[in-house]
Design a protein around this motif. Structure first.
Motif, mmCIF file in Angstrom:
data_model
loop_
_atom_site.group_PDB
_atom_site.id
_atom_site.type_symbol
_atom_site.label_atom_id
_atom_site.label_comp_id
_atom_site.label_asym_id
_atom_site.label_seq_id
_atom_site.Cartn_x
_atom_site.Cartn_y
_atom_site.Cartn_z
ATOM 1 N N ALA A 91 -6.512 -2.738 4.234
ATOM 2 C CA ALA A 91 -6.967 -1.791 5.256
ATOM 3 C C ALA A 91 -6.366 -2.117 6.617
ATOM 4 O O ALA A 91 -6.063 -1.206 7.407
ATOM 5 C CB ALA A 91 -8.492 -1.795 5.335
ATOM 6 N N ASP A 145 -2.683 -0.770 6.696
ATOM 7 C CA ASP A 145 -2.628 0.679 6.918
ATOM 8 C C ASP A 145 -3.012 1.033 8.351
ATOM 9 O O ASP A 145 -2.435 1.953 8.945
ATOM 10 C CB ASP A 145 -3.563 1.385 5.936
ATOM 11 C CG ASP A 145 -3.011 1.399 4.520
ATOM 12 O OD1 ASP A 145 -1.786 1.261 4.363
ATOM 13 O OD2 ASP A 145 -3.805 1.532 3.568
ATOM 14 N N GLN A 165 -0.541 3.063 11.171
ATOM 15 C CA GLN A 165 -1.103 4.333 11.644
ATOM 16 C C GLN A 165 -1.305 4.331 13.158
ATOM 17 O O GLN A 165 -1.014 5.326 13.835
ATOM 18 C CB GLN A 165 -2.405 4.616 10.913
ATOM 19 C CG GLN A 165 -2.211 4.966 9.443
ATOM 20 C CD GLN A 165 -3.513 5.017 8.668
ATOM 21 O OE1 GLN A 165 -4.596 4.959 9.255
ATOM 22 N NE2 GLN A 165 -3.430 5.122 7.354
ATOM 23 N N THR A 184 0.490 5.456 0.770
ATOM 24 C CA THR A 184 -0.379 6.482 1.349
ATOM 25 C C THR A 184 0.371 7.798 1.395
ATOM 26 O O THR A 184 1.548 7.836 1.776
ATOM 27 C CB THR A 184 -0.831 6.082 2.768
ATOM 28 O OG1 THR A 184 -1.395 4.774 2.739
ATOM 29 C CG2 THR A 184 -1.862 7.062 3.300
ATOM 30 N N ASP A 185 -0.308 8.862 1.016
ATOM 31 C CA ASP A 185 0.264 10.204 1.128
ATOM 32 C C ASP A 185 0.032 10.741 2.535
ATOM 33 O O ASP A 185 -1.095 10.745 3.029
ATOM 34 C CB ASP A 185 -0.368 11.149 0.101
ATOM 35 C CG ASP A 185 0.038 10.811 -1.330
ATOM 36 O OD1 ASP A 185 1.176 10.352 -1.508
ATOM 37 O OD2 ASP A 185 -0.790 10.988 -2.247
ATOM 38 N N THR A 186 1.100 11.180 3.190
ATOM 39 C CA THR A 186 1.012 11.732 4.536
ATOM 40 C C THR A 186 1.425 13.196 4.510
ATOM 41 O O THR A 186 2.164 13.636 3.621
ATOM 42 C CB THR A 186 1.908 10.964 5.511
ATOM 43 O OG1 THR A 186 3.275 11.093 5.103
ATOM 44 C CG2 THR A 186 1.529 9.485 5.535
ATOM 45 N N LYS A 218 5.262 10.219 1.046
ATOM 46 C CA LYS A 218 4.591 8.961 0.746
ATOM 47 C C LYS A 218 5.053 7.882 1.711
ATOM 48 O O LYS A 218 6.244 7.732 1.974
ATOM 49 C CB LYS A 218 4.879 8.539 -0.689
ATOM 50 C CG LYS A 218 4.159 9.388 -1.743
ATOM 51 C CD LYS A 218 4.363 8.820 -3.137
ATOM 52 C CE LYS A 218 3.591 9.645 -4.155
ATOM 53 N NZ LYS A 218 3.752 9.109 -5.532
ATOM 54 N N GLU A 229 5.041 3.880 2.198
ATOM 55 C CA GLU A 229 4.850 2.600 1.523
ATOM 56 C C GLU A 229 4.942 1.481 2.549
ATOM 57 O O GLU A 229 5.912 1.389 3.315
ATOM 58 C CB GLU A 229 5.900 2.396 0.433
ATOM 59 C CG GLU A 229 5.738 1.076 -0.313
ATOM 60 C CD GLU A 229 6.826 0.850 -1.344
ATOM 61 O OE1 GLU A 229 6.754 -0.143 -2.092
ATOM 62 O OE2 GLU A 229 7.755 1.680 -1.401
ATOM 63 N N THR A 231 0.846 -1.194 0.000
ATOM 64 C CA THR A 231 0.000 0.000 0.000
ATOM 65 C C THR A 231 0.879 1.240 0.000
ATOM 66 O O THR A 231 1.982 1.245 0.551
ATOM 67 C CB THR A 231 -0.922 0.030 1.235
ATOM 68 O OG1 THR A 231 -0.128 0.129 2.426
ATOM 69 C CG2 THR A 231 -1.785 -1.227 1.313
#
Length: 485
Positions: free
Chosen positions: A342, A345, A349, A273-275, A280, A282, A271
């Motif tokens: 999901a 991620d 997080q 995701t932009d933070t 990014k 990964e 995955t």
């Protein structure tokens, strides 16, 4: 003025008053003094620099002798207090998931040879390489995390580690008790997402996952970057193709060396995701990765064949840290198998949210003065620690009621973004409308004290760090001891 609607304010006042009444009932000795001491912690201006200064706060109606008497001889029904904390409204992540964090924070007492049960606590200096071991009392905290960037946590439990305690066993017992109380309080029901527990690399996450496997929890922990794990064993068909000569099928698959990318198979999940702060992010995940256990350390006394504790291994790599610093990869291991993107991620997080517990430690030490008192006994330290937990909980309940009493040089803050320190500034105004069950003090006069000119003929015993007591008669035989570290 708070912009919260009147109905929410009334409910917040009722919840805070209800909590204060239940907390008062948890105090079984010196309850009036301990209750007012908790209020003084919240109403004093500025950081707490000395406990005796709290006796000068108007909310503290008793003398300094009562303060020392409460810390030395007070009593708290800790089990009832833990149940009370578990029954409060708790923050949740998406889908109603509870996320807990466990970590240890030390109360350093390097100059207290008369204090028992001290251990060598690992602390960092200004540089992370300048680690030190300083005598003190380590405390294990379990708190509920909130979603989003925040400095708030909800402390549910705290346990002091003793010289004879095994850290993994104590943590397992503590987490099991917290999970069972959450289930009994209705915070988790069948059909809800499993409770996620996050921890750092200092914990044996695979051992804890095996011990807590009968509970509806999933553990997420950081793994050191020099570890070696094993992939799942090949199926019978794969084994027959790889070893046509036959033989006993292997128990483990190939090695997965974190430091050698050539040993990594293709990731099952990837995955990106932009933070906002790290560019990014990964995340790569491999399913059913497990350590190869041996009969040593925590598994030394394990009966029978050692189990295979499978989970999901996650490698998180971000573009940069703050100030454009290079970011090394972070390895995480989850006790859940068959994860979805999901889930991957969510794990990294919530691991980043684990650092919110560090804000709680900093606030309790620097503002509430957790490690300020020079108490002698560990039992007095436990009482003071629980009073700070109660004070922090009252601030959390008062969040909807607090106004932004900012300093002239501070920027305005939205009500939902107030920090614990800013909520504390206005707690005196909130307390005037809350229930206060403490009774009015009855003056009894001053005690006679020690007669002038006499000396203490019974000196306090000396204790080694993590060892047994050294009695006064022993001190006469061996001479006055030096420092105990």
């Amino acid at each position: 003025m708070s912009v919260v609607c009147p109905d929410v304010r009334r409910e917040a006042f009722a919840e805070a008053s209800r909590f204060r009444a239940e907390f008062y009932e948890c105090l079984t000795a010196r309850r009036d003094e301990m209750f007012e001491l908790a209020d003084a912690l919240l109403c004093v201006d500025g950081p707490v620099t000395s406990p005796v200064d709290l006796t000068m706060v108007p909310e503290h109606r008793r003398g300094h002798g009562a303060l020392y008497g409460a810390l030395n001889r007070g009593r708290i029904d800790v089990e009832r207090l833990r149940t009370l904390l578990t029954g409060l409204p708790l923050p949740r992540f998406e889908g109603g998931r509870l996320v807990l964090a466990v970590d240890v924070s030390p109360w350093l007492r390097s100059d207290a040879p008369c204090s028992a049960d001290r251990l060598f606590c690992h602390v960092y200096g200004r540089a992370k390489s300048a680690s030190q071991f300083i005598p003190g009392w380590p405390y294990s905290f379990v708190a509920v995390l909130e979603p989003g960037a925040t400095s708030w946590t909800s402390i549910l439990d705290v346990v002091r580690l003793g010289p004879e305690d095994d850290a993994t066993a104590v943590t397992a017992t503590q987490l099991r008790a917290v999970a069972e109380r959450l289930i009994s309080a209705g915070q988790w029901a069948p059909g809800d997402p499993d409770i996620t527990i996050v921890m750092d690399a200092g914990y044996d996450v695979t051992r804890l996952a095996w011990v807590l496997r009968d509970l509806p929890v999933e553990l997420v922990g950081r793994i050191r970057s020099d570890r070696v794990m094993r992939l799942p064993k090949p199926s019978l068909k794969e084994y027959a193709l790889a070893y046509p000569q036959g033989g006993r099928p292997p128990k483990h698959g190939k090695e997965f060396r974190f430091a050698k990318p050539e040993t990594w198979p293709e990731a099952a999940i990837t995955t990106v995701t932009d933070t906002a702060n790290y560019g990014k992010a990964e995340a790569q995940a491999w399913d059913r990765v497990h350590p190869r256990l041996t009969h040593r350390s925590a598994w030394l006394e394990h009966d029978g064949e050692l189990p295979i504790v499978e989970g999901t291994l996650v490698r998180l790599k971000v573009e940069h840290l703050s100030k454009e610093r290079e970011a090394p990869p972070v390895w995480l291991w989850s006790s859940k198998t068959g994860a979805a993107p999901a889930d991957v991620d969510l794990w990294w997080q919530v691991f980043l949210r684990r650092f919110d517990l560090e804000h709680t430690f900093r606030f309790t030490k620097q503002t509430l003065g957790w490690t300020t008192p020079k108490v002698r006994t560990p039992e007095a330290a436990d009482r003071w620690t629980w009073l700070l937990v109660i004070a922090h909980t009252q601030l959390r309940l008062a969040r909807p009621l607090a106004a932004d009493l900012r300093r002239p040089w501070e920027k305005p803050t939205k009500p939902e973004r107030l920090t614990p320190a800013r909520v504390r500034r206005g707690f005196r105004n909130i307390r005037a409308h809350l229930l206060c069950p403490a009774r009015v003090p009855q003056p009894r006069g001053a005690g006679p004290g020690r007669p002038p000119g006499t000396k203490n003929r019974h000196p306090a015993p000396r204790y080694d760090v993590g060892k047994t007591v050294r009695r006064p008669e022993t001190l006469k035989a061996i001479g006055r001891p030096g420092r105990s570290w």
